[in-house]
Design a protein around this motif. Structure first.
Motif, PDB file in Angstrom:
ATOM      1  N   MET A   1     -83.894  32.806  13.934  1.00 21.55           N
ATOM      2  CA  MET A   1     -82.815  32.751  14.896  1.00 21.55           C
ATOM      3  C   MET A   1     -82.288  31.249  14.526  1.00 21.55           C
ATOM      4  SD  MET A   1     -82.218  35.585  16.491  1.00 21.55           S
ATOM      5  CE  MET A   1     -81.092  35.002  17.776  1.00 21.55           C
ATOM      6  N   ASN A   2     -83.230  30.162  14.201  1.00 24.29           N
ATOM      7  CA  ASN A   2     -82.785  29.012  13.914  1.00 24.29           C
ATOM      8  C   ASN A   2     -81.884  28.775  12.809  1.00 24.29           C
ATOM      9  OD1 ASN A   2     -84.369  27.974  16.143  1.00 24.29           O
ATOM     10  ND2 ASN A   2     -86.104  27.207  14.986  1.00 24.29           N
ATOM     11  N   ARG A   3     -82.119  30.017  11.745  1.00 27.54           N
ATOM     12  CA  ARG A   3     -81.209  29.918  10.499  1.00 27.54           C
ATOM     13  C   ARG A   3     -79.940  30.869  10.763  1.00 27.54           C
ATOM     14  NH1 ARG A   3     -86.215  28.380   9.706  1.00 27.54           N
ATOM     15  NH2 ARG A   3     -86.659  27.164   7.851  1.00 27.54           N
ATOM     16  N   HIS A   4     -79.741  31.398  12.148  1.00 29.73           N
ATOM     17  CA  HIS A   4     -78.566  32.268  12.351  1.00 29.73           C
ATOM     18  C   HIS A   4     -78.570  33.686  11.369  1.00 29.73           C
ATOM     19  CE1 HIS A   4     -77.467  28.826  15.003  1.00 29.73           C
ATOM     20  NE2 HIS A   4     -77.569  28.168  13.970  1.00 29.73           N
ATOM     21  N   LEU A   5     -79.638  33.874  11.187  1.00 33.62           N
ATOM     22  CA  LEU A   5     -79.775  35.462  10.452  1.00 33.62           C
ATOM     23  C   LEU A   5     -79.650  36.467  11.183  1.00 33.62           C
ATOM     24  CD1 LEU A   5     -82.726  34.510   8.190  1.00 33.62           C
ATOM     25  CD2 LEU A   5     -80.231  33.860   7.685  1.00 33.62           C
ATOM     26  N   ASP A   6     -78.672  37.362  11.059  1.00 32.17           N
ATOM     27  CA  ASP A   6     -78.205  38.621  11.818  1.00 32.17           C
ATOM     28  C   ASP A   6     -78.111  39.887  11.014  1.00 32.17           C
ATOM     29  OD1 ASP A   6     -76.018  38.125  10.433  1.00 32.17           O
ATOM     30  OD2 ASP A   6     -74.642  37.790  12.014  1.00 32.17           O
ATOM     31  N   LYS A   7     -78.551  39.838   9.642  1.00 31.88           N
ATOM     32  CA  LYS A   7     -78.520  41.075   9.123  1.00 31.88           C
ATOM     33  C   LYS A   7     -79.961  41.076   8.414  1.00 31.88           C
ATOM     34  CE  LYS A   7     -73.917  40.970   7.633  1.00 31.88           C
ATOM     35  NZ  LYS A   7     -72.895  41.079   6.306  1.00 31.88           N
ATOM     36  N   ARG A   8     -80.302  42.303   8.317  1.00 30.15           N
ATOM     37  CA  ARG A   8     -81.753  42.745   7.911  1.00 30.15           C
ATOM     38  C   ARG A   8     -82.028  42.232   6.494  1.00 30.15           C
ATOM     39  NH1 ARG A   8     -85.927  45.949   7.372  1.00 30.15           N
ATOM     40  NH2 ARG A   8     -86.082  47.235   5.449  1.00 30.15           N
ATOM     41  N   GLU A   9     -81.041  42.303   5.472  1.00 32.68           N
ATOM     42  CA  GLU A   9     -81.380  41.717   4.329  1.00 32.68           C
ATOM     43  C   GLU A   9     -81.377  40.333   4.000  1.00 32.68           C
ATOM     44  OE1 GLU A   9     -76.941  43.311   4.641  1.00 32.68           O
ATOM     45  OE2 GLU A   9     -78.762  43.889   5.155  1.00 32.68           O
ATOM     46  N   ASP A  10     -80.691  39.640   4.972  1.00 33.26           N
ATOM     47  CA  ASP A  10     -80.823  38.148   4.973  1.00 33.26           C
ATOM     48  C   ASP A  10     -82.236  37.814   5.634  1.00 33.26           C
ATOM     49  OD1 ASP A  10     -78.239  38.068   4.009  1.00 33.26           O
ATOM     50  OD2 ASP A  10     -77.279  37.733   5.938  1.00 33.26           O
ATOM     51  N   VAL A  11     -82.609  38.468   6.506  1.00 35.98           N
ATOM     52  CA  VAL A  11     -84.083  38.323   7.128  1.00 35.98           C
ATOM     53  C   VAL A  11     -84.987  38.537   6.359  1.00 35.98           C
ATOM     54  CG1 VAL A  11     -85.557  39.125   9.199  1.00 35.98           C
ATOM     55  CG2 VAL A  11     -83.246  38.774   9.668  1.00 35.98           C
ATOM     56  N   LEU A  12     -84.950  39.707   5.506  1.00 35.83           N
ATOM     57  CA  LEU A  12     -85.891  39.769   4.625  1.00 35.83           C
ATOM     58  C   LEU A  12     -85.968  38.873   3.320  1.00 35.83           C
ATOM     59  CD1 LEU A  12     -85.995  43.744   4.491  1.00 35.83           C
ATOM     60  CD2 LEU A  12     -87.752  42.350   5.276  1.00 35.83           C
ATOM     61  N   ALA A  13     -84.792  38.526   3.025  1.00 33.64           N
ATOM     62  CA  ALA A  13     -84.942  37.681   1.819  1.00 33.64           C
ATOM     63  C   ALA A  13     -85.502  36.441   2.280  1.00 33.64           C
ATOM     64  CB  ALA A  13     -83.270  37.443   1.452  1.00 33.64           C
ATOM     65  N   TYR A  14     -85.250  35.756   3.473  1.00 34.25           N
ATOM     66  CA  TYR A  14     -85.874  34.620   4.067  1.00 34.25           C
ATOM     67  C   TYR A  14     -87.318  34.790   4.210  1.00 34.25           C
ATOM     68  CZ  TYR A  14     -87.454  31.248   7.304  1.00 34.25           C
ATOM     69  OH  TYR A  14     -88.204  30.477   8.073  1.00 34.25           O
ATOM     70  N   LEU A  15     -87.771  35.880   4.709  1.00 34.39           N
ATOM     71  CA  LEU A  15     -89.158  35.845   5.019  1.00 34.39           C
ATOM     72  C   LEU A  15     -90.066  36.158   3.630  1.00 34.39           C
ATOM     73  CD1 LEU A  15     -88.975  38.274   8.260  1.00 34.39           C
ATOM     74  CD2 LEU A  15     -89.580  35.758   8.270  1.00 34.39           C
ATOM     75  N   ASN A  16     -89.469  36.911   2.722  1.00 33.04           N
ATOM     76  CA  ASN A  16     -90.059  37.109   1.542  1.00 33.04           C
ATOM     77  C   ASN A  16     -89.839  36.110   0.375  1.00 33.04           C
ATOM     78  OD1 ASN A  16     -91.136  39.504   2.691  1.00 33.04           O
ATOM     79  ND2 ASN A  16     -89.371  40.667   2.087  1.00 33.04           N
ATOM     80  N   GLN A  17     -89.133  35.050   0.553  1.00 35.17           N
ATOM     81  CA  GLN A  17     -89.060  34.166  -0.336  1.00 35.17           C
ATOM     82  C   GLN A  17     -90.362  33.364  -0.781  1.00 35.17           C
ATOM     83  OE1 GLN A  17     -86.283  31.077   0.919  1.00 35.17           O
ATOM     84  NE2 GLN A  17     -87.688  30.500   3.036  1.00 35.17           N
ATOM     85  N   PRO A  18     -90.675  33.291  -1.889  1.00 34.00           N
ATOM     86  CA  PRO A  18     -91.894  32.529  -2.420  1.00 34.00           C
ATOM     87  C   PRO A  18     -92.186  31.162  -1.518  1.00 34.00           C
ATOM     88  CG  PRO A  18     -90.323  32.409  -4.048  1.00 34.00           C
ATOM     89  CD  PRO A  18     -89.749  33.234  -2.986  1.00 34.00           C
ATOM     90  N   LYS A  19     -93.185  31.061  -1.010  1.00 30.02           N
ATOM     91  CA  LYS A  19     -93.633  29.782  -0.283  1.00 30.02           C
ATOM     92  C   LYS A  19     -93.946  28.756  -1.259  1.00 30.02           C
ATOM     93  CE  LYS A  19     -93.385  32.267   3.495  1.00 30.02           C
ATOM     94  NZ  LYS A  19     -92.278  32.029   4.323  1.00 30.02           N
TER      95      LYS A  19
END
Length: 376
Positions: A315-333
């Motif tokens: 929510m802090n990154r204002h992501l409101d689409k599934r693909e954007d959420v997954l792209a953020y969560l699955n990005q390499p740490k």
């Protein structure tokens, strides 16, 4: 509603009564309303007078309802959706009368008919039913040719500010427009109760029958707002998650999505966790369900703290689409790289201290004298 004999009020009536309305009021509403029927008809008649304001004392004189029973009588009219009550900032009231149901429409209202059966004896009820003169008009042989747009559309202007999310979801708003005061009393449609109901509906997506059961059970068991809210949450946790099929499963309510994901009914604890998650997140089902699926894939558990941690990050990154959420969560740490510190070589430097020898010259004679005196 505080009522004083000298207090004034206004009346608003936007219809004219027909013979069918009089029939409904007398034979269908009448047994249910009792003295409230006289109040309704008096208010309707007062509207015919050329007078902008009326006093409650004037109303009581002609309706034959005293000051002690007036508030309960108004509540009865509100209960059967025959009146809407408005209050101004200065405390004065405006009463807007609603048109009574047409007889055939009244007969289709199960709650009203159940009440009528209970009030009338079986014999009188059957006699009334066989005597009803109003029948449904059949549409057999007719085809609708109404000219309407085949698709609804909404034009959104560029730069138009987005409106805040309504308190009541669309499907719950439809429910509120149709639920009868007998099932969900008007006095309990408070902001807090509607907020709780909104959260539960967003979590479960109940149908009308289930919502009727929830609100009716809670509001008739308790006479306190906090207890009603607690009962709503408790009763919802006991209901099974509806089994529904969606073209896009991520648009389903989180509890329905979780049931589909796990292929079983969620436990009461899991339902409570998901309801709290929905309450805190206040975002789309697609985003919440994406987070739920990702968290379970990571830790194989429905942990509220972890859900909220991931959710707040999204929510802090204002992501409101599934693909954007997954792209953020699955990005390499990014793993922190440790800098190798250079070896510190400590060299011991041996310092050569040279002592300068002092030349001491002894005076022999003086030394002898000191020895003799014992001073050396």
């Amino acid at each position: 509603m505080e009522i004083h004999a000298q207090q004034n009020f206004k009346i608003k009536v936007d219809f004219e009564k027909s013979a069918a309305d009089d029939f409904s009021l007398r034979f269908l509403y009448g047994p249910l309303l009792e003295s409230a029927l006289s109040l309704y008809e008096t208010l309707y008649a007062l509207n015919q007078l050329n007078k902008p304001l009326f006093s409650f004392g004037f109303l009581m004189t002609f309706s034959k309802v005293d000051v002690y029973g007036l508030d309960k009588t108004f509540a009865k009219l509100e209960q059967y959706a025959l009146i809407r009550v408005y209050e101004s900032e200065d405390g004065s009231y405006l009463f807007a009368l609603n048109k009574p149901y047409y007889p055939t429409a009244f007969l289709k209202e199960k709650v009203f008919m159940d009440e009528l059966k209970w009030v009338l004896s079986e014999e009188k009820y059957q006699e009334l039913m066989v005597s009803l003169p109003y029948q449904d008009v059949s549409l057999n042989g007719y085809q609708e040719v109404t000219r309407v747009a085949s698709h609804r559309f909404h034009l959104e202007k560029d730069g138009e500010p987005k409106l805040e999310k309504k308190l009541i979801p669309a499907n719950l708003e439809l429910f509120m427009n149709r639920v009868k005061p007998l099932i969900f009393p008007v006095q309990w449609r408070t902001k807090r109760i509607l907020e709780a109901l909104s959260i539960l509906q967003s979590s479960f997506q109940f149908n009308y029958k289930e919502l009727d059961k929830l609100v009716n059970q809670a509001t008739h068991r308790h006479n306190d707002e906090d207890k009603i809210i607690a009962q709503l949450y408790y009763s919802a946790s006991l209901l099974e998650a509806p089994k529904k099929v969606y073209e896009n499963p991520y648009e389903a309510a989180p509890i329905i999505f979780y049931r589909s994901l796990q292929r079983r009914q969620p436990t009461s604890i899991e339902k409570d966790t998901l309801v709290q998650f929905v309450k805190e997140m206040k975002t789309s089902n697609e985003v919440m369900n994406t987070i739920i699926e990702w968290v379970i894939g990571q830790i194989q558990d429905l942990n509220l703290k972890y859900l909220l941690k991931v959710g707040s990050s999204v929510m802090n990154r204002h992501l409101d689409k599934r693909e954007d959420v997954l792209a953020y969560l699955n990005q390499p740490k990014e793993t922190p790289t440790l800098r190798r510190k250079g070896k510190v070589v400590l060299e011991a430097k041996h310092l050569n201290h040279s002592k300068e020898e002092e030349d001491i010259t002894f005076d022999v004679e003086t030394l002898k004298k000191q020895l003799e005196r014992g001073k050396f």
